[in-house]
Design a protein around this motif. Structure first.
Motif, mmCIF file in Angstrom:
data_model
loop_
_atom_site.group_PDB
_atom_site.id
_atom_site.type_symbol
_atom_site.label_atom_id
_atom_site.label_comp_id
_atom_site.label_asym_id
_atom_site.label_seq_id
_atom_site.Cartn_x
_atom_site.Cartn_y
_atom_site.Cartn_z
ATOM 1 N N VAL A 153 16.152 63.684 -32.491
ATOM 2 C CA VAL A 153 14.997 63.427 -31.623
ATOM 3 C C VAL A 153 14.358 62.073 -31.915
ATOM 4 O O VAL A 153 13.563 61.571 -31.115
ATOM 5 C CB VAL A 153 13.938 64.541 -31.769
ATOM 6 N N ASN A 154 14.702 61.472 -33.033
ATOM 7 C CA ASN A 154 14.098 60.190 -33.421
ATOM 8 C C ASN A 154 14.810 58.983 -32.821
ATOM 9 O O ASN A 154 14.376 57.846 -33.039
ATOM 10 C CB ASN A 154 14.109 60.062 -34.955
ATOM 11 N N PHE A 155 15.894 59.212 -32.066
ATOM 12 C CA PHE A 155 16.691 58.098 -31.569
ATOM 13 C C PHE A 155 16.694 58.059 -30.046
ATOM 14 O O PHE A 155 16.799 59.098 -29.383
ATOM 15 C CB PHE A 155 18.127 58.202 -32.088
ATOM 16 N N ALA A 156 16.610 56.840 -29.500
ATOM 17 C CA ALA A 156 16.653 56.653 -28.044
ATOM 18 C C ALA A 156 18.060 56.834 -27.502
ATOM 19 O O ALA A 156 18.237 57.102 -26.316
ATOM 20 C CB ALA A 156 16.121 55.270 -27.681
ATOM 21 N N TYR A 157 19.075 56.656 -28.351
ATOM 22 C CA TYR A 157 20.473 56.852 -27.969
ATOM 23 C C TYR A 157 20.976 58.137 -28.616
ATOM 24 O O TYR A 157 20.455 58.565 -29.651
ATOM 25 C CB TYR A 157 21.327 55.656 -28.399
ATOM 26 N N GLN A 158 21.977 58.745 -28.021
ATOM 27 C CA GLN A 158 22.495 60.013 -28.503
ATOM 28 C C GLN A 158 24.025 59.972 -28.560
ATOM 29 O O GLN A 158 24.664 59.271 -27.766
ATOM 30 C CB GLN A 158 22.058 61.154 -27.585
ATOM 31 N N PRO A 159 24.624 60.716 -29.492
ATOM 32 C CA PRO A 159 26.083 60.809 -29.537
ATOM 33 C C PRO A 159 26.592 61.619 -28.350
ATOM 34 O O PRO A 159 25.868 62.456 -27.795
ATOM 35 C CB PRO A 159 26.359 61.518 -30.857
ATOM 36 N N GLY A 160 27.849 61.377 -27.983
ATOM 37 C CA GLY A 160 28.437 62.155 -26.905
ATOM 38 C C GLY A 160 28.670 63.595 -27.291
ATOM 39 O O GLY A 160 28.641 64.495 -26.442
ATOM 40 N N ARG A 161 28.872 63.842 -28.583
ATOM 41 C CA ARG A 161 29.180 65.196 -29.055
ATOM 42 C C ARG A 161 28.668 65.320 -30.483
ATOM 43 O O ARG A 161 28.737 64.364 -31.267
ATOM 44 C CB ARG A 161 30.697 65.421 -28.992
ATOM 45 N N VAL A 162 28.152 66.478 -30.832
ATOM 46 C CA VAL A 162 27.675 66.753 -32.189
ATOM 47 C C VAL A 162 28.407 67.976 -32.716
ATOM 48 O O VAL A 162 28.455 69.014 -32.044
ATOM 49 C CB VAL A 162 26.154 67.001 -32.213
ATOM 50 N N VAL A 163 28.997 67.852 -33.921
ATOM 51 C CA VAL A 163 29.710 68.969 -34.538
ATOM 52 C C VAL A 163 29.278 69.095 -35.993
ATOM 53 O O VAL A 163 28.754 68.146 -36.582
ATOM 54 C CB VAL A 163 31.246 68.791 -34.463
ATOM 55 N N ASP A 164 29.505 70.256 -36.556
ATOM 56 C CA ASP A 164 29.117 70.475 -37.952
ATOM 57 C C ASP A 164 29.953 69.612 -38.892
ATOM 58 O O ASP A 164 29.434 69.048 -39.855
ATOM 59 C CB ASP A 164 29.262 71.947 -38.316
ATOM 60 N N SER A 165 31.262 69.539 -38.646
ATOM 61 C CA SER A 165 32.133 68.721 -39.488
ATOM 62 C C SER A 165 33.401 68.384 -38.723
ATOM 63 O O SER A 165 33.631 68.892 -37.614
ATOM 64 C CB SER A 165 32.490 69.452 -40.792
ATOM 65 N N ILE A 166 34.218 67.551 -39.333
ATOM 66 C CA ILE A 166 35.462 67.132 -38.690
ATOM 67 C C ILE A 166 36.409 68.310 -38.473
ATOM 68 O O ILE A 166 37.298 68.247 -37.611
ATOM 69 C CB ILE A 166 36.137 66.016 -39.527
ATOM 70 N N ALA A 167 36.202 69.396 -39.201
ATOM 71 C CA ALA A 167 37.033 70.594 -39.018
ATOM 72 C C ALA A 167 36.907 71.133 -37.593
ATOM 73 O O ALA A 167 37.856 71.713 -37.056
ATOM 74 C CB ALA A 167 36.629 71.674 -40.020
ATOM 75 N N ASP A 168 35.746 70.918 -36.967
ATOM 76 C CA ASP A 168 35.519 71.415 -35.612
ATOM 77 C C ASP A 168 36.294 70.634 -34.559
ATOM 78 O O ASP A 168 36.341 71.037 -33.394
ATOM 79 C CB ASP A 168 34.028 71.353 -35.279
ATOM 80 N N LEU A 169 36.888 69.511 -34.965
ATOM 81 C CA LEU A 169 37.614 68.672 -34.013
ATOM 82 C C LEU A 169 39.120 68.912 -34.044
ATOM 83 O O LEU A 169 39.838 68.425 -33.166
ATOM 84 C CB LEU A 169 37.339 67.189 -34.314
ATOM 85 N N CYS A 170 39.590 69.629 -35.032
ATOM 86 C CA CYS A 170 41.038 69.767 -35.237
ATOM 87 C C CYS A 170 41.759 70.342 -34.029
ATOM 88 O O CYS A 170 42.881 69.939 -33.706
ATOM 89 C CB CYS A 170 41.310 70.632 -36.471
ATOM 90 N N ASP A 171 41.138 71.275 -33.346
ATOM 91 C CA ASP A 171 41.799 71.940 -32.226
ATOM 92 C C ASP A 171 41.217 71.517 -30.882
ATOM 93 O O ASP A 171 41.398 72.203 -29.878
ATOM 94 C CB ASP A 171 41.676 73.463 -32.381
ATOM 95 N N ALA A 172 40.498 70.372 -30.880
ATOM 96 C CA ALA A 172 39.835 69.962 -29.640
ATOM 97 C C ALA A 172 39.946 68.454 -29.410
ATOM 98 O O ALA A 172 39.021 67.811 -28.938
ATOM 99 C CB ALA A 172 38.366 70.379 -29.678
ATOM 100 N N LEU A 173 41.100 67.866 -29.726
ATOM 101 C CA LEU A 173 41.238 66.425 -29.587
ATOM 102 C C LEU A 173 41.044 65.960 -28.141
ATOM 103 O O LEU A 173 40.395 64.947 -27.894
ATOM 104 C CB LEU A 173 42.613 65.975 -30.089
#
Length: 262
Positions: A234-254
């Motif tokens: 909430v402190n930033f005017a820009y935001q990431p496209g996606r937020v995940v807990d860790s890189i493990a959450d990306l393994c099956d969603a490239l």
């Protein structure tokens, strides 16, 4: 998938000396599917070979070609600005090697540039020398402006803290090349050989990784395994496209990650 990844390390791949669960699986998947990637680091101390060796000892199977440091970006930038120039360096082996590789000589008087990176070996005499050089016309260049560096024992002063002393003493502002500078971010994309829309930046820090990615128009993924909490967003005017807990959450969603909005 015609896509590639720029990946921060500390807080994304490991914390201190501990590998973050899922990191090895994610990198193995990239290699197995021949997806281009680079590790991007704002730490100028180590050479790319040293960084690759550290990762391999932690169980991440990579070569030095998978590593791109702010020292490399800085040296390439200076070589284009003033080929075969000279530099007085406050920093360590990764920075001096990068400068030598790009045709620069390290000198102790009348340099074209004072170049500052991370390190524990500097002393106040070096600061005094750098101040005099800057006041005599040498240009002040920083590999990055990170104010501190995480270690196993807590934070220690980073490149930005050293630069702040020189800026205050001389009244001159440093030019910084590391993340989030578009210079480093663009260099890294070109190393991958991809277009802007084909790059995703994965990082744990809003002020460097995500800001740099957003400004370049890359897809961005913030992992919460490092220095940023979800409540911080909430402190930033820009935001990431996606937020995940860790890189493990990306393994099956490239594919999903590659298609996320920046």
């Amino acid at each position: 998938m015609n896509h590639g990844f720029l990946i921060d390390m500390d807080g994304v791949i490991y914390r201190g000396s501990e590998l973050i669960p899922g990191a090895e699986k994610f990198i193995s998947k990239l290699r197995r599917e021949d997806i281009p990637f680079l590790f991007l680091t704002n730490n100028s101390q180590r050479t790319r070979r040293d960084v690759a060796t550290k990762l391999m000892r932690m169980g991440i199977n990579v070569e030095e070609e998978h590593v791109f440091t702010c020292a490399m970006a800085t040296a390439r930038f200076l070589a284009r600005q003033k080929p075969c120039g000279t530099a007085y360096v406050i920093g360590e082996g990764g920075l001096t090697q990068a400068l030598h590789t790009n045709g620069y000589s390290i000198v102790d008087h009348d340099p074209d540039y004072v170049v500052v990176g991370e390190g524990r070996s500097f002393n106040f005499e070096m600061i005094e020398t750098a101040v005099r050089m800057i006041l005599n016309g040498a240009k002040l260049v920083a590999t990055n402006m990170d104010p501190n560096c995480p270690t196993q024992h807590g934070l220690r002063p980073g490149c930005g803290a050293i630069v702040a002393m020189l800026e205050t003493a001389t009244g001159q502002k440093a030019f910084s090349v590391g993340k989030p500078s578009p210079i480093m971010m663009r260099h890294a994309r070109k190393e991958l050989g991809l277009a802007t829309s084909e790059v995703t930046m994965i990082g744990d820090t809003m002020e460097t990784d995500i800001l740099g990615g957003v400004e370049m128009g890359y897809n961005t993924v913030l992992v919460l395994s490092g220095g940023t909490c979800r409540d911080d967003l909430v402190n930033f005017a820009y935001q990431p496209g996606r937020v995940v807990d860790s890189i493990a959450d990306l393994c099956d969603a490239l594919e999903l990650v590659a298609g996320s909005a920046a």
